[in-house]
Design an enzyme around this catalytic site. Structure first.
Site, mmCIF file in Angstrom:
data_model
loop_
_atom_site.group_PDB
_atom_site.id
_atom_site.type_symbol
_atom_site.label_atom_id
_atom_site.label_comp_id
_atom_site.label_asym_id
_atom_site.label_seq_id
_atom_site.Cartn_x
_atom_site.Cartn_y
_atom_site.Cartn_z
ATOM 1 C CB ALA A 22 -0.935 -0.004 1.211
ATOM 2 C CE1 TYR A 25 5.038 8.097 -8.581
ATOM 3 C CE2 TYR A 25 5.489 6.331 -10.159
ATOM 4 C CZ TYR A 25 5.241 7.668 -9.893
ATOM 5 O OH TYR A 25 5.209 8.564 -10.921
ATOM 6 C CB SER A 96 5.749 -6.891 -7.723
ATOM 7 O OG SER A 96 6.244 -8.043 -8.347
ATOM 8 C CE1 TYR A 174 9.246 -5.141 -11.988
ATOM 9 C CE2 TYR A 174 9.422 -4.175 -14.187
ATOM 10 C CZ TYR A 174 8.744 -4.320 -12.990
ATOM 11 O OH TYR A 174 7.544 -3.661 -12.798
ATOM 12 C CE LYS A 178 4.697 -6.580 -12.537
ATOM 13 N NZ LYS A 178 4.122 -6.488 -11.169
ATOM 14 C CB VAL A 205 4.182 4.553 -13.448
ATOM 15 C CG1 VAL A 205 3.172 5.449 -12.745
ATOM 16 C CG2 VAL A 205 3.516 3.251 -13.890
HETATM 17 P P1 NAP Z 1 7.177 0.681 -5.608
HETATM 18 O O1 NAP Z 1 6.865 2.030 -5.097
HETATM 19 O O2 NAP Z 1 8.567 0.178 -5.480
HETATM 20 O O3 NAP Z 1 6.165 -0.353 -4.985
HETATM 21 C C1 NAP Z 1 6.451 -1.701 -4.824
HETATM 22 C C2 NAP Z 1 5.748 -2.190 -3.591
HETATM 23 O O4 NAP Z 1 6.006 -3.608 -3.438
HETATM 24 C C3 NAP Z 1 6.264 -1.511 -2.311
HETATM 25 O O5 NAP Z 1 5.188 -1.299 -1.452
HETATM 26 C C4 NAP Z 1 7.214 -2.568 -1.752
HETATM 27 O O6 NAP Z 1 7.375 -2.490 -0.352
HETATM 28 C C5 NAP Z 1 6.454 -3.829 -2.121
HETATM 29 N N1 NAP Z 1 7.318 -5.003 -2.011
HETATM 30 C C6 NAP Z 1 8.445 -5.272 -2.705
HETATM 31 N N2 NAP Z 1 8.974 -6.436 -2.277
HETATM 32 C C7 NAP Z 1 8.164 -6.880 -1.287
HETATM 33 C C8 NAP Z 1 8.159 -8.014 -0.431
HETATM 34 N N3 NAP Z 1 9.109 -8.957 -0.500
HETATM 35 N N4 NAP Z 1 7.153 -8.154 0.473
HETATM 36 C C9 NAP Z 1 6.186 -7.220 0.572
HETATM 37 N N5 NAP Z 1 6.128 -6.128 -0.200
HETATM 38 C C10 NAP Z 1 7.109 -5.963 -1.110
HETATM 39 O O7 NAP Z 1 6.860 0.634 -7.163
HETATM 40 P P2 NAP Z 1 5.504 0.901 -7.957
HETATM 41 O O8 NAP Z 1 5.905 1.581 -9.193
HETATM 42 O O9 NAP Z 1 4.464 1.509 -7.125
HETATM 43 O O10 NAP Z 1 5.110 -0.595 -8.331
HETATM 44 C C11 NAP Z 1 3.884 -1.190 -7.933
HETATM 45 C C12 NAP Z 1 3.534 -2.265 -8.924
HETATM 46 O O11 NAP Z 1 3.408 -1.685 -10.208
HETATM 47 C C13 NAP Z 1 4.575 -3.378 -9.053
HETATM 48 O O12 NAP Z 1 3.886 -4.593 -9.195
HETATM 49 C C14 NAP Z 1 5.290 -3.022 -10.350
HETATM 50 O O13 NAP Z 1 5.832 -4.165 -10.970
HETATM 51 C C15 NAP Z 1 4.134 -2.434 -11.145
HETATM 52 N N6 NAP Z 1 4.528 -1.543 -12.252
HETATM 53 C C16 NAP Z 1 5.264 -0.412 -12.007
HETATM 54 C C17 NAP Z 1 5.620 0.417 -13.065
HETATM 55 C C18 NAP Z 1 6.432 1.670 -12.874
HETATM 56 O O14 NAP Z 1 6.903 2.275 -13.859
HETATM 57 N N7 NAP Z 1 6.588 2.183 -11.657
HETATM 58 C C19 NAP Z 1 5.207 0.081 -14.371
HETATM 59 C C20 NAP Z 1 4.444 -1.074 -14.574
HETATM 60 C C21 NAP Z 1 4.111 -1.870 -13.506
HETATM 61 P P3 NAP Z 1 8.601 -1.691 0.305
HETATM 62 O O15 NAP Z 1 8.276 -0.236 0.173
HETATM 63 O O16 NAP Z 1 8.628 -2.178 1.710
HETATM 64 O O17 NAP Z 1 9.826 -2.065 -0.479
#
Ligand code: NAP
Length: 360
Positions: A22, A25, A96, A174, A178, A205
């Site tokens: 939660a 980003y 993730s 990565y 996914k 994003v």
């Molecule tokens: P983010 O801010 O890094 O969020 C990732 C989240 O996953 C964080 O809350 C992180 O927790 C959590 N997480 C990672 N490893 C974990 C573990 N072992 N156990 C529990 N929680 C864990 O990045 P985001 O951009 O918001 O990404 C969210 C989702 O969107 C991901 O599935 C990512 O693959 C997908 N996505 C992102 C983008 C992009 O450009 N940002 C594009 C396409 C898809 P911590 O804060 O504790 O590390």
């Protein structure tokens, strides 16, 4: 048969909505939107007591009609999500590991937590009778591996029918994580009938974050651009960009529109790296070491690690256009995507405000 009334926005979904990761980003914007709609949110984080990770969420919740409860959960813990999911009608699985650069051990650090986490969350959904829909945050990297893959398909752009078939543990791990996670999710969804799965597949994003977040890939790309990593010239790379607020809205519609189904490409617009630099120069002036020209593919491949990519990634992406068809999201979910330039400018402004990028 699925009970679709629970997904109807006018009825409100039964019980709270669970959001894994939660504090992330994307998830932070999603939690905000859910709370603003008056939905109660169960958010999982790795450490609910860490104010640096959860302070912004608690502050948002104070001004919203919905309530927020935070639970501790790690993707590697098979039973970690039970308490948080209890009574929830909707599950958003966003957590993730998003590590694209400098991964020590791709299997251990990226692929295992992503796939095992997806399995654990969906196994929890299987034993939680209230769950009716799961929205999975997948990615366009589950659709394609490298830009060169576009030459292998019949269409002139990628869409929801395509799958990444070229990534593996040693190349784009990565993206592989996914792909495996989304494929696993579809298999698990098909093996039962109580909940349905909707996948959203965002591009890169960008846009303002709700917390000071420094690790998301978008932040790193913008920071490198502003701090001169491409000062000698921009690699001929395309980025399929989507605004973080549009991604949150996409999740919301995927969850609350009863007819939402399948996968949704969430990409607003593709911009090249040099175009991103031009947009920033036009808005912020000449005070930053932004590239003014592109460099040859040969030079980019040679110096690839300096811009955070491997030689193989450079070879398979530099100079190849990247195009996505976002029609399903626009027509079926009714999404209107912000212009990418707007996201680029607002994101850069936040990096300036946070001191992550400085003018010369
Ligand atoms: P983010 O801010 O890094 O969020 C990732 C989240 O996953 C964080 O809350 C992180 O927790 C959590 N997480 C990672 N490893 C974990 C573990 N072992 N156990 C529990 N929680 C864990 O990045 P985001 O951009 O918001 O990404 C969210 C989702 O969107 C991901 O599935 C990512 O693959 C997908 N996505 C992102 C983008 C992009 O450009 N940002 C594009 C396409 C898809 P911590 O804060 O504790 O590390």
């Amino acid at each position: 048969m699925l009970d679709r009334t629970v997904l109807d926005p006018t009825v409100r979904p039964g019980g709270p909505a669970l959001v894994t990761g939660a504090n992330g980003y994307i998830a932070s914007w999603l939690v905000k939107r859910l709370l603003e709609r008056g939905l109660d949110v169960h958010g999982t984080v790795r450490d609910p007591r860490d104010p640096a990770k959860t302070g912004h969420l608690r502050a948002i919740a104070r001004d919203c009609p919905g309530t927020l409860s935070l639970f501790r959960a790690d993707l590697l813990d098979p039973d970690g999500f039970d308490r948080a999911m209890e009574g929830c009608g909707l599950v958003f699985h966003t957590a993730s590991p998003l590590i694209v650069r400098e991964v020590d051990d791709p299997g251990r650090d990226v692929i295992e937590p992503a796939t095992r986490g997806t399995r654990h969350v969906l196994e929890t959904a299987n034993r939680t009778p209230s769950v009716r829909r799961v929205v999975l945050t997948s990615s366009i990297v589950a659709i394609y591996g490298d830009a060169v893959d576009l030459e292998e398909i019949e269409a002139d752009r990628f869409d929801e029918n395509h799958w990444n078939t070229t990534s593996h543990e040693g190349h784009q791990p990565y993206s592989y994580s996914k792909t495996l996670s989304e494929q696993l999710a579809w298999r698990m969804a098909d093996a039962q009938a109580r909940w349905d799965l909707v996948a959203v597949n965002p591009g890169l994003v960008l846009g303002p974050g709700l917390s000071r977040h420094t690790n998301a890939e978008g932040v790193l790309i913008m920071r490198d651009l502003g701090n001169g990593s491409h000062g000698f010239g921009a690699a001929q790379l395309d980025f399929a960009i989507v605004d973080v607020r549009d991604v949150a809205e996409g999740h919301l519609r995927a969850a609350l529109m009863p007819e939402a189904a399948g996968r949704y490409v969430l990409v607003g617009e593709t911009l090249s790296l040099i175009k991103m630099a031009d947009v920033l120069r036009a808005r912020f002036g000449d005070g930053f070491p932004l590239p003014r020209r592109t460099v040859s593919k040969r030079a980019t491949v040679m110096y690839a690690p300096r811009i955070g990519i491997t030689h193989a990634v450079a070879k398979r992406n530099v100079g190849y256009p990247l195009k996505f068809d976002n029609r399903r999201a626009r027509t079926d979910l009714g999404l209107r995507f912000r212009p990418a330039a707007e996201s680029v400018v607002e994101h850069f402004q936040q990096l300036l405000d946070d001191g992550l990028v400085r003018s010369r």
